[in-house]
Design an enzyme around this catalytic site. Structure first.
Site, short mmCIF file in Angstrom:
data_model
loop_
_atom_site.label_atom_id
_atom_site.label_comp_id
_atom_site.label_asym_id
_atom_site.label_seq_id
_atom_site.Cartn_x
_atom_site.Cartn_y
_atom_site.Cartn_z
N HIS B 7 -47.28 38.19 -12.83
CA HIS B 7 -47.03 38.10 -14.27
C HIS B 7 -45.86 37.19 -14.57
CE1 HIS B 7 -44.46 41.60 -13.06
NE2 HIS B 7 -43.60 41.02 -13.87
N HIS B 79 -38.53 36.27 -16.45
CA HIS B 79 -38.73 36.08 -15.01
C HIS B 79 -40.20 35.80 -14.68
CE1 HIS B 79 -39.46 40.58 -15.22
NE2 HIS B 79 -40.41 40.29 -14.35
N GLU B 130 -39.12 37.67 -9.40
CA GLU B 130 -39.43 39.01 -8.89
C GLU B 130 -40.48 38.84 -7.79
OE1 GLU B 130 -41.24 41.65 -11.78
OE2 GLU B 130 -40.99 43.41 -10.49
#
Lengths: 134, 134
Positions: B7, B79, B130
């Site tokens: 994502h 992010h 991430e």
């Protein structure tokens, strides 16, 4: 209305160390640099299994990413590109909701040789959105 | 080393208008909100054909996205989450190159119930990354 995410763009002051980070540190496949004088950027694409990251370096004094990099010299996420089927129909539907399309609203030809438009970040959660007709 | 983009996260001050923008203006499918007290955020996922956009709203006073939203109250890209097969092996390989892993370097459980780690933006072109083990 929105199709796939075509790419996420990251603006950097210098493409060479950015390519090394993605290729040598993160182990990704990175394309050769492509100059796009009409867009004022040199780009490479980081190829991932489901989409791409586009690394952008300013090209020319009038590059549209210079102002962004003056504010964030270390680089940062610049825009998200969504694919659409009919860019003019999407543009008109978005405008009808009051959303702002950047420039004169006429699509330009983007990095993949296809029509693109940009939407105003203030109307989309602070995110610059590119639409690309596929 | 990097798998799919799981994502792209966008931080917003208020989830409700952000959901309306993605659902009603952009016509995307948006999940119901999910509170993640351990991460200090409430999240929804915008489902796209090849990946997701995660909209994040602060949850609690100590939310890690409050500082970001003080600097960028209109919201913005926060992010990118990449999937990896073996998060501890990737962490150790990244550390061996000198890259910094945030926190104590031990994976936490993320929004999908899987181990996650964050990498220092200064080592990755100004982008907070991430990693999620899948």
């Amino acid at each position: 209305m929105l199709g796939r995410i075509n790419h996420i763009a990251i603006a950097v002051s210098d493409l060479e160390p950015a390519v090394k980070t993605y290729r040598d540190v993160l182990g990704a496949e990175v394309s050769v640099p492509l100059q796009l004088p009409d867009h004022g950027v040199t780009v490479v694409f980081v190829e991932l299994a489901n989409t791409k990251v586009e690394l952008l370096e300013p090209l020319g004094e009038a590059s549209p990413i210079r102002a962004f990099l003056e504010k964030t010299p270390a680089g940062g996420m610049h825009h998200i590109c969504y694919e659409v089927d009919d860019i003019l129909a999407v543009r008109d539907r978005l405008r009808a909701t009051g959303a702002r399309v950047l420039g004169d609203g006429e699509p330009k030809i983007g990095a993949h040789g296809k029509p693109v438009l940009f939407l105003h970040p203030k109307d989309f959660c602070g995110t610059l959105i590119e639409l690309e007709q596929v």
